[in-house]
Every structure is written in C-alpha cells, then in structure tokens.
Write an enzyme that holds these catalytic residues in place. Structure first.
Site, PDB file in Angstrom:
ATOM      1  N   ASP A   1      -9.148  -4.590  34.748  1.00 40.90           N
ATOM      2  CA  ASP A   1      -8.375  -5.405  34.016  1.00 40.90           C
ATOM      3  C   ASP A   1      -7.432  -6.503  34.487  1.00 40.90           C
ATOM      4  O   ASP A   1      -7.290  -7.537  34.078  1.00 40.90           O
ATOM      5  CB  ASP A   1      -7.226  -4.735  33.218  1.00 40.90           C
ATOM      6  CG  ASP A   1      -8.147  -3.502  32.196  1.00 40.90           C
ATOM      7  OD1 ASP A   1      -9.199  -3.841  31.916  1.00 40.90           O
ATOM      8  OD2 ASP A   1      -7.635  -2.334  31.714  1.00 40.90           O
TER       9      ASP A   1
ATOM     10  N   GLU B   1      -4.542   4.201  16.728  1.00 43.40           N
ATOM     11  CA  GLU B   1      -5.129   5.309  16.737  1.00 43.40           C
ATOM     12  C   GLU B   1      -5.490   5.518  18.376  1.00 43.40           C
ATOM     13  O   GLU B   1      -5.439   4.419  19.249  1.00 43.40           O
ATOM     14  CB  GLU B   1      -6.527   5.144  16.103  1.00 43.40           C
ATOM     15  CG  GLU B   1      -7.247   4.326  16.697  1.00 43.40           C
ATOM     16  CD  GLU B   1      -8.384   3.854  15.845  1.00 43.40           C
ATOM     17  OE1 GLU B   1      -8.070   3.036  14.703  1.00 43.40           O
ATOM     18  OE2 GLU B   1      -9.711   4.076  15.940  1.00 43.40           O
TER      19      GLU B   1
ATOM     20  N   LYS C   1      -7.372   5.535  21.962  1.00 41.97           N
ATOM     21  CA  LYS C   1      -8.753   4.995  22.514  1.00 41.97           C
ATOM     22  C   LYS C   1      -9.164   6.039  23.521  1.00 41.97           C
ATOM     23  O   LYS C   1      -8.771   6.533  24.377  1.00 41.97           O
ATOM     24  CB  LYS C   1      -8.087   3.780  23.456  1.00 41.97           C
ATOM     25  CG  LYS C   1      -9.250   3.102  24.127  1.00 41.97           C
ATOM     26  CD  LYS C   1      -8.880   1.694  24.775  1.00 41.97           C
ATOM     27  CE  LYS C   1     -10.036   0.881  25.062  1.00 41.97           C
ATOM     28  NZ  LYS C   1     -11.107   1.530  26.117  1.00 41.97           N
TER      29      LYS C   1
ATOM     30  N   ASP D   1     -11.916   7.833  25.490  1.00 45.47           N
ATOM     31  CA  ASP D   1     -12.337   7.533  26.796  1.00 45.47           C
ATOM     32  C   ASP D   1     -13.820   8.390  26.849  1.00 45.47           C
ATOM     33  O   ASP D   1     -14.215   9.103  27.642  1.00 45.47           O
ATOM     34  CB  ASP D   1     -11.592   7.995  28.134  1.00 45.47           C
ATOM     35  CG  ASP D   1     -12.040   7.306  29.183  1.00 45.47           C
ATOM     36  OD1 ASP D   1     -12.995   6.325  29.277  1.00 45.47           O
ATOM     37  OD2 ASP D   1     -11.624   7.763  30.206  1.00 45.47           O
TER      38      ASP D   1
ATOM     39  N   ARG E   1     -24.121   0.309  23.487  1.00 45.80           N
ATOM     40  CA  ARG E   1     -23.636  -1.047  23.459  1.00 45.80           C
ATOM     41  C   ARG E   1     -24.319  -1.873  24.146  1.00 45.80           C
ATOM     42  O   ARG E   1     -24.583  -2.914  23.698  1.00 45.80           O
ATOM     43  CB  ARG E   1     -22.060  -0.929  24.002  1.00 45.80           C
ATOM     44  CG  ARG E   1     -21.353  -2.488  23.700  1.00 45.80           C
ATOM     45  CD  ARG E   1     -20.031  -2.545  23.996  1.00 45.80           C
ATOM     46  NE  ARG E   1     -19.792  -2.317  25.310  1.00 45.80           N
ATOM     47  CZ  ARG E   1     -18.442  -2.492  25.456  1.00 45.80           C
ATOM     48  NH1 ARG E   1     -17.400  -2.812  24.924  1.00 45.80           N
ATOM     49  NH2 ARG E   1     -18.438  -2.517  26.927  1.00 45.80           N
TER      50      ARG E   1
ATOM     51  N   GLU F   1     -17.213   6.614  19.038  1.00 46.25           N
ATOM     52  CA  GLU F   1     -17.224   6.919  20.545  1.00 46.25           C
ATOM     53  C   GLU F   1     -17.776   8.281  20.791  1.00 46.25           C
ATOM     54  O   GLU F   1     -17.454   9.284  20.347  1.00 46.25           O
ATOM     55  CB  GLU F   1     -15.923   6.931  21.110  1.00 46.25           C
ATOM     56  CG  GLU F   1     -15.803   6.636  22.696  1.00 46.25           C
ATOM     57  CD  GLU F   1     -15.649   5.263  22.871  1.00 46.25           C
ATOM     58  OE1 GLU F   1     -16.001   4.469  22.067  1.00 46.25           O
ATOM     59  OE2 GLU F   1     -15.457   5.130  24.226  1.00 46.25           O
TER      60      GLU F   1
ATOM     61  N   TYR G   1     -14.887   5.287  14.455  1.00 44.54           N
ATOM     62  CA  TYR G   1     -13.667   4.346  14.206  1.00 44.54           C
ATOM     63  C   TYR G   1     -13.649   3.016  13.867  1.00 44.54           C
ATOM     64  O   TYR G   1     -12.871   2.174  13.723  1.00 44.54           O
ATOM     65  CB  TYR G   1     -12.830   4.295  15.621  1.00 44.54           C
ATOM     66  CG  TYR G   1     -13.675   4.011  16.813  1.00 44.54           C
ATOM     67  CD1 TYR G   1     -14.269   2.647  16.895  1.00 44.54           C
ATOM     68  CD2 TYR G   1     -13.832   4.781  17.921  1.00 44.54           C
ATOM     69  CE1 TYR G   1     -14.928   2.384  18.060  1.00 44.54           C
ATOM     70  CE2 TYR G   1     -14.501   4.580  18.871  1.00 44.54           C
ATOM     71  CZ  TYR G   1     -15.177   3.248  19.154  1.00 44.54           C
ATOM     72  OH  TYR G   1     -15.860   2.967  20.222  1.00 44.54           O
TER      73      TYR G   1
ATOM     74  N   LYS H   1      -3.119  -0.047  26.838  1.00 49.49           N
ATOM     75  CA  LYS H   1      -3.704   0.936  27.827  1.00 49.49           C
ATOM     76  C   LYS H   1      -2.566   1.980  28.473  1.00 49.49           C
ATOM     77  O   LYS H   1      -1.428   1.537  28.504  1.00 49.49           O
ATOM     78  CB  LYS H   1      -4.238   0.326  28.873  1.00 49.49           C
ATOM     79  CG  LYS H   1      -5.394  -0.489  28.333  1.00 49.49           C
ATOM     80  CD  LYS H   1      -6.577   0.396  27.979  1.00 49.49           C
ATOM     81  CE  LYS H   1      -7.692   0.693  29.312  1.00 49.49           C
ATOM     82  NZ  LYS H   1      -8.655  -0.416  29.748  1.00 49.49           N
TER      83      LYS H   1
ATOM     84  N   CYS I   1     -19.531  -3.588  64.419  1.00 49.63           N
ATOM     85  CA  CYS I   1     -20.271  -2.731  63.520  1.00 49.63           C
ATOM     86  C   CYS I   1     -20.350  -1.162  64.056  1.00 49.63           C
ATOM     87  O   CYS I   1     -20.893  -0.762  64.835  1.00 49.63           O
ATOM     88  CB  CYS I   1     -21.444  -3.092  62.870  1.00 49.63           C
ATOM     89  SG  CYS I   1     -22.517  -2.082  61.900  1.00 49.63           S
TER      90      CYS I   1
ATOM     91  N   CYS J   1     -24.339  -0.446  64.099  1.00 47.19           N
ATOM     92  CA  CYS J   1     -25.340  -0.867  65.035  1.00 47.19           C
ATOM     93  C   CYS J   1     -24.642  -1.611  66.222  1.00 47.19           C
ATOM     94  O   CYS J   1     -25.413  -2.064  66.974  1.00 47.19           O
ATOM     95  CB  CYS J   1     -26.345  -1.907  64.330  1.00 47.19           C
ATOM     96  SG  CYS J   1     -25.366  -3.694  63.730  1.00 47.19           S
TER      97      CYS J   1
ATOM     98  N   CYS K   1     -20.858  -7.226  59.282  1.00 47.64           N
ATOM     99  CA  CYS K   1     -21.486  -6.976  60.511  1.00 47.64           C
ATOM    100  C   CYS K   1     -22.615  -8.053  60.527  1.00 47.64           C
ATOM    101  O   CYS K   1     -23.071  -8.616  59.424  1.00 47.64           O
ATOM    102  CB  CYS K   1     -22.331  -5.491  60.356  1.00 47.64           C
ATOM    103  SG  CYS K   1     -23.859  -5.248  61.388  1.00 47.64           S
TER     104      CYS K   1
ATOM    105  N   CYS L   1     -29.435  -3.779  61.766  1.00 47.89           N
ATOM    106  CA  CYS L   1     -28.212  -2.859  61.538  1.00 47.89           C
ATOM    107  C   CYS L   1     -28.945  -1.777  60.464  1.00 47.89           C
ATOM    108  O   CYS L   1     -29.379  -1.970  59.289  1.00 47.89           O
ATOM    109  CB  CYS L   1     -27.011  -3.501  60.758  1.00 47.89           C
ATOM    110  SG  CYS L   1     -25.998  -2.127  60.280  1.00 47.89           S
TER     111      CYS L   1
HETATM  112  S1  IVH Z   1     -12.437  -0.381  18.236  1.00 47.54           S
HETATM  113  C1  IVH Z   1     -14.582  -4.587  17.526  1.00 47.54           C
HETATM  114  N1  IVH Z   1     -11.385   1.809  18.424  1.00 47.54           N
HETATM  115  O1  IVH Z   1     -12.984   1.006  23.624  1.00 47.54           O
HETATM  116  C2  IVH Z   1     -13.780  -3.324  18.590  1.00 47.54           C
HETATM  117  N2  IVH Z   1     -12.741   1.101  20.301  1.00 47.54           N
HETATM  118  O2  IVH Z   1     -12.363  -1.325  25.454  1.00 47.54           O
HETATM  119  C3  IVH Z   1     -14.305  -2.289  18.130  1.00 47.54           C
HETATM  120  N3  IVH Z   1     -12.887   2.794  22.058  1.00 47.54           N
HETATM  121  O3  IVH Z   1     -15.926  -0.842  23.284  1.00 47.54           O
HETATM  122  C4  IVH Z   1     -13.898  -1.283  18.970  1.00 47.54           C
HETATM  123  N4  IVH Z   1     -11.641   4.368  21.358  1.00 47.54           N
HETATM  124  O4  IVH Z   1     -16.115   1.906  23.060  1.00 47.54           O
HETATM  125  C5  IVH Z   1     -12.161   0.925  19.005  1.00 47.54           C
HETATM  126  N5  IVH Z   1     -10.451   3.939  18.669  1.00 47.54           N
HETATM  127  C6  IVH Z   1     -11.191   2.964  18.970  1.00 47.54           C
HETATM  128  C7  IVH Z   1     -11.650   3.195  20.377  1.00 47.54           C
HETATM  129  C8  IVH Z   1     -12.495   2.203  20.997  1.00 47.54           C
HETATM  130  C9  IVH Z   1     -12.379   3.973  22.063  1.00 47.54           C
HETATM  131  C10 IVH Z   1     -13.630   1.735  23.059  1.00 47.54           C
HETATM  132  C11 IVH Z   1     -15.034   1.313  22.421  1.00 47.54           C
HETATM  133  C12 IVH Z   1     -14.859  -0.302  22.924  1.00 47.54           C
HETATM  134  C13 IVH Z   1     -13.837  -0.217  24.217  1.00 47.54           C
HETATM  135  C14 IVH Z   1     -13.093  -1.512  24.251  1.00 47.54           C
END
Ligand code: IVH
Length: 711
Positions: free
Chosen positions: A49, A129, A131, A133, A152, A187, A239, A327, A432, A435, A450, A456
């Site tokens: 990021d 909501e 996010k 992982d 994706r 997800e 979502y 985040k 190195c 080598c 190197c 090597c």
């Molecule tokens: S909305 C147009 N909502 O995060 C945007 N994404 O970093 C549609 N993800 O590609 C995504 N939780 O894989 C959305 N509550 C959530 C999410 C979420 C996880 C993921 C998703 C996205 C990625 C972006």
C-alpha cells in the site's frame, strides 16, 4: 513501527521523480504477480500500500510521468493475469479493487471527496462492514442456477473454478426468485478453527502446512482436483454483485439484505452509518471484536449506501469512487535476532534474511524476516537518510517484527536498551557467499549483486526455478524442489533451461540409474513429467520472454515486447542491432508504449550476442516452437476520442462528466485544438466554442452527449 523517511515529493526534481517512479512500478508489478497469481506474496500489505500511495503521490505531483515513461501505472491496474490450468472467464462487469485508507482523516477526506464529486452539500449515509481476508469470487446465476464461478484474475479475466465452488456449502447451487441474471460477488475464506485442523492433518500426514488462512483458502479453491477443494472447509460471504438483469434494491444495505434473503451468508457486522463519525465508531467496534471473530479480517469497508449515487460516482481505472477500505495497522511482536543469512536471488541480488527466535505475530509463528538490503541493516535508506532514527541492526539484538496479511515478515525496529555492549555492527559481504564472485553495487541501487551470472550456482538454480514456474513455462511435476534436485544431480543434471528439454533423451540413453527408479519418482510420474515437458516445447512468445528471468522484464514488459515484435527473430535482431543503445532498432524498442529505457537496456544487456548467456538462450531456442500471442481488443463509442467540456453542465459536476468520459476511453482535454474530436458545450460556453467553430470541431450539448454515451 517507524516509517522509512521518504523525501517529500514537493522537493523532488522531475528526473528524481521519474527514477523513483520507474523503480516503484517494477516493484509493484512484481508484487502483483506474486500475490494474485502465485499465492506467494513478496510484500506485506502495508508495504504494498505504501508503494502504491507513493506512486500515486508522484503521479499527482508530476502528471506527465506516465506519458514520459510510456506506461500505465499499476495504480490503474488490478491484480495479474490468470494462471494456466483453469479455463478462463471474462467478467462481464470488471472485478475491482478498493482504495485504502489508514488514518481516520483519510476517511473524512473520502466523505468530502464523494460529496464534492456529487456536488452534494448535505450528509450522506454509508454501509460499514468487515474487510474479509480471503480471495474474491464471482458467482454467475442464470435462471436461478449457478452457471459459473470465477476468481478475480486480473479483474477482467478470471479462472473458472465452478466445480470447486460447488463444493462450498455457503454457495447455493440454485436460487428461487432471483433476477434472471445475477452475479454475486464475495470472499472465500477459511475460519481459524478449520485452518488449525487442516494444518494439524497436514502435519500428521507429513505434508506442507499453510502459513495462514488466506493462503489455505486460496490454495484450496484453486485446486485442479475439485475433490481436494471438497475436503477443505471453505466459506463464503457475499458483499457485492456484478452483472444483473434487474436491480436488487435501491440501496447497498437493502441489496445485501436481498442477497441474504436469497440464501447467501452476509456479514452480520454490516451496519448503516450516517457519516464519518459513525463509520469510525464502527471501525473501532469491529477492531475490538477482531480477535474473537474466528476468521481473519484486515479492515473495514465503507460504501456509499444510495445505489443511484454509486452509479454516478462510478470508477477510477481500478477502484470505485464510492467505496474505501479502512485497513487495520500491521501486527507487531518483539523477538531476538539469532543471525543474518545472505540469500542470492535470480538476478544476483544479495538479500539479508533475519533468523529469529520464533515468535507469534498475528497468529502465525515467524522465524525468518526480510532485512531488505545492507543500508536497511545499517539504519539508512537508499538515499543515505536515517531510518529507525539511524539505529543499525546487530545479531543478538531485540527486534520488532511485523506482518500484515500473509506476507514475508519484516523487521521494523530495534531496542537499543537490550543490546549486548559487545555486539558488533553487521558487516555486509562484498563477495557472493555462494560463488565468491565480487558483489557489486551500482550507483543509485540499494541492492548489492553477485557478478557471477550463470557461474553462480545460486543464480543459475533460481533462474531455472523461475523458468519452470507457473507464470513462465509452467511444467507440471517440475517445481522448485525437483529443480534443486536435478541441478545438483551428477547423472541427469539440469543446469540450464535447454537441459530440461534433453532430459527425456538423456534418461532413455542412460543404461543405469533410470529416473523411474529414483526416490520420489515412478514409472507414471516420469511418463507424466516427460509429457509435460514435451507439451511445453510450443510456447507463446510473451511467456518465453518472461521465462528468461531478465531483470526489469516482468510479465507486462514481456507481453508488450511480444505484441510489438510478434516473433523471436525480430526481437533478437533488434537486440543485436541495439548494442550501443543507438540506431533505428533501439529507437523502435524504446518507443514501445510501456518499455522504458531501463527495461530496454536490461534486455539488450542480457541477450546481446556479446553476453556469454546468449549462447544458452540460442541453444534453448532449438528445442522450441514459438506461438503467436493474442491481440488485445477494447472498444466503446467514444474510445480514443479527445473531448472538451465547456460552459455549465446541469446534470452533473465537471468532475463527474470527466470521469465518465474517461471511463469510456475518451481523453478529456482542457482546451480545444485541431486534435479535439468533440466539444460538449453547456450554457455560457465562450471562447472554446468559438475555437471549435473556427477549427471545425463537432459541438454538442450535454443532452446529446448523454445520449451518445448511453445516458
Ligand atoms: S467490495 C468494487 N467488500 O477486498 C469493490 N471487498 O482490497 C468490490 N474484500 O477485491 C469489493 N471484504 O476481494 C468488498 N466487505 C468487502 C470485502 C471486500 C474483502 C476484498 C475483495 C476486494 C479486495 C479489495
């Protein structure tokens, strides 16, 4: 954790900005491929990021940078192209990524930006909501039946994982009273408990374990054998949506409720907020619950609730304007640094690796971390400025380790109060370790490399691993482990790419020691391996170029080169004619949109006939048939046209009009010239309308423009 000190963009000259930009672009493109395609991330989310933000900052301060470098910035791309092995599915509606925010003020800025774009003075409501992982998945239902499921991929084209998705209990196979066409997006993830049980089973069976639930989910979904997916407990939260034959609702919140009513799992921590204050309160609330949720989340996503407004806000090239991911900060832990090893990579880079006393960071036991390069250990950045307040890192120190998501952990800080007074500064090797060749550091490069090339063994073996890897030749049955084994074997050695293609013949010719009798091989696996190698004798040109593992020539550059030259012979002739970095062939090479001077030089240096390694490549070519690559295709009614807006627009703000035009592939200019294709003139249009008339540029009003672009 302390941030690296980076020079302020405002104080930079254009050449400095261009140099940093080019370097960042390569880092980000490589990280994209590693993360999205290979499930093997090389950067932490936080670091990734940070790089993307820095790119965006440079682009904002030096708007001509992309044009000057003739390439599209990865700030405008999502992910990487799909891996082979699965069929491909083109997404009817692109699968996008999300812009990230870290600080609270970035969330209020987001709200300000949204309202400004819309010309909206009152407050707006948003959903908030978790996010999740995991990895995103698009499910297409037609007439209520699940007809396909796609990952994706690069956002445009994903992998067909339908059979695998059908094994996930949370994914309904049929829906009642759903719109005729419905693409549900969400997800795929694995719970902590299921992840722990899966790893325990793997350990008991002597198999490899997964580093974390996200990797386990990705590895489980992207299985060519769906029965493996079926044996892995995956879950799914819906979502979002893609293609639809009828709207689900008029707000985001109701649309999610609709999806829940159709039988999808939706996240119970989804709430409606009346502005930034409530959004931030929900973020803090979710943060306190994070450890007890039972699955990984890495932030909170905010979305504009009103779907009409979402539609008006639209998208930038890879992210929607109507949503943002807030985040969580990276996770941290302190531990002891037991030693520093130096690894030698494919391009000869000497990378210091911290050997740590094992410590748990965010639920994962960490015993290695990257130390980046010698300057980082010494407490300096590549420009000689202090990082960590100038504190160096010594063996025996207590260091702070962090990871975000599923990536290689990093060392962020060092505790000087716990340092042994006898601890010595770390001396970075000048040769190195593999080598013994001189390890050289180029002016302006933070990495020592190197100089041994293929002499090597570390470089040679890493190049081979790259050559057979998934995005390159992708030879099933010949992974990193087998490459290491063949590389070191005396009876059937594989030291260079060409050796891969002589393996079967050498095995047939050898009276003893047949591969089928080796440990870990058998008749069937040997037959399969040889067939897999044989099948890859025909290879598309872009993959071939990429597989050579040339510095600065990643997948994007390889595709551009393959598209431009169409065949190997033209490419190699260009390279041979470009040895002095001059001449018409060199001009043509550096004029390719997206190939900068740095990549062009790297290509010429690596493959020119004065280079000893060229002979190896020529030898390899004797075994291969090069396939052409597919041409790219995109079109829209105003694609490629230059348009200018003037006067007052009544149906939208200027920002919105510009964004929509750009989304359709038009270029929006600030003034009328002979290159202008269309002037959109509202009431009060002045000199621009006159210019258009004089130059014979077509002029239309706002309504005609809207009709032209389809409303
Ligand atoms: S909305 C147009 N909502 O995060 C945007 N994404 O970093 C549609 N993800 O590609 C995504 N939780 O894989 C959305 N509550 C959530 C999410 C979420 C996880 C993921 C998703 C996205 C990625 C972006």
């Amino acid at each position: 954790m302390r941030e690296k000190v980076v020079p302020s963009v405002a104080a930079m000259t254009e050449p400095e900005a261009v140099a940093e930009w080019a370097d960042l672009v390569h880092q980000v493109l490589d990280a994209n491929t590693a993360y999205h395609r290979d499930d093997a991330p090389v950067l932490s989310d936080a670091e990734y990021d940070r790089l993307k933000r820095r790119l965006a900052e440079l682009e904002a301060a030096f708007p001509g940078i992309e044009r000057a470098m003739k390439m599209t910035s990865p700030t405008k791309l999502v992910g990487a192209a799909p891996a082979d092995g699965f069929g491909k599915i083109a997404h009817r509606v692109r699968m996008l990524s999300l812009e990230n925010a870290f600080a609270a003020e970035e969330v209020t800025d987001f709200d300000d930006r949204v309202r400004k774009f819309l010309g909206h003075t009152g407050g707006l409501s948003y959903t908030a909501e978790p996010k999740i992982d995991g990895l995103s998945l698009s499910l297409r239902y037609e007439g209520g039946d699940l007809i396909h499921a796609a990952t994706r991929g690069d956002g445009e084209v994903g992998e067909n994982v339908t059979i695998n998705a059908l094994t996930i209990a949370d994914i309904p196979q049929a829906l009642t009273s759903a719109p005729d066409v419905l693409e549900v997006r969400g997800e795929v993830y694995m719970s902590h408990a299921d992840f722990a049980a899966l790893n325990a089973r793997a350990t008991a069976a002597g198999d490899k374990t997964f580093a974390n639930p996200r990797n386990a989910a990705a590895g489980s979904l992207r299985q060519l054998d769906a029965s493996v997916t079926a044996s892995r407990p995956l879950r799914f939260f819906a979502y979002a949506w893609g293609d639809l034959s009828a709207p689900l609702a008029s707000t985001q919140f109701e649309a999610i409720q609709h999806l829940r009513a159709l039988g999808f799992q939706t996240n119970p921590l989804t709430v409606l907020c009346d502005g930034p204050e409530a959004m931030l309160a929900h973020y803090r609330q979710i943060e306190t619950q994070r450890a007890t949720l039972g699955y990984d989340i890495d932030g909170v996503v905010y979305k504009v609730n009103d779907l009409t407004l979402q539609a008006r806000l639209g998208f930038r090239s890879s992210t929607p304007r109507w949503a943002i991911a807030h985040k969580f900060p990276a996770e941290l832990a302190w531990t002891e640094l037991l030693g520093i090893d130096i690894q030698v990579g494919r391009t000869g880079a000497l990378s210091p690796v911290a050997r740590l006393k094992p410590v748990t960071v965010g639920g994962v036991v960490v015993s290695n971390a990257t130390l980046h390069n010698e300057d980082y250990i010494a407490g300096r950045d590549s420009k000689g400025e202090d990082i960590r307040g100038g504190k160096d890192i010594r063996v025996g120190d207590w260091v702070q380790v962090y990871r975000a998501g599923d990536v290689i952990p990093k060392v962020a800080d060092v505790d000087l109060t716990r340092r042994d007074p006898a601890a010595e500064p770390f001396v970075f090797p000048q040769r190195c370790p593999e080598c013994g060749s001189e390890a050289h550091r180029e002016e302006g490069d933070s990495v020592r490399r190197c100089t041994g090339g293929l002499i090597c063994p570390a470089q040679a073996v890493e190049r081979l691993k790259h050559f057979v890897s998934r995005s390159a030749f992708d030879i099933e049955g010949l992974g990193a482990k087998q490459v290491e084994m063949f590389f070191r074997d005396a009876t059937l050695p594989v030291k260079t790419p060409a050796d891969v293609f002589t393996l079967a013949a050498r095995d047939a010719a050898s009276p003893l020691q047949k591969l089928k009798n080796w440990d870990g091989f058998g008749e069937t696996s040997v037959t399969k391996l040889f067939a897999a190698i044989e099948a890859k004798r025909s290879i598309p040109l872009d993959r071939l170029i990429f597989s050579l593992g040339i510095r600065h020539i990643g997948e994007t550059s390889s595709t551009l080169l393959a598209r431009h030259y169409g065949g190997w012979d033209r490419l190699i002739k260009t390279i041979d004619a470009s040895h002095n970095y001059t001449g018409p062939e060199w001009e043509e090479l550096t004029a390719i949109d997206g190939i900068g001077e740095v990549s062009a030089r790297a290509l010429v240096d690596a493959l020119h006939s004065y280079n000893a390694e060229r002979a190896e490549v020529d030898r390899l070519m004797k075994f291969l048939t090069i396939l052409p690559i597919k041409a790219a295709a995109t079109e829209s009614p105003v694609a490629g046209k230059t348009v200018v807006f003037t006067g007052t627009l009544e149906k939208m703000t200027r920002a919105e009009a510009k964004a929509r035009a750009e989304a359709l592939g038009a270029k929006v200019a600030g003034s009328v010239s002979a290159k202008t294709d269309l002037l959109i003139a509202g009431p009060g249009a002045g000199s621009k309308a006159k210019d258009a008339e004089r130059l014979g540029v077509r002029m239309i009003d706002e309504d005609a423009w809207l009709a032209l672009i389809g409303g």
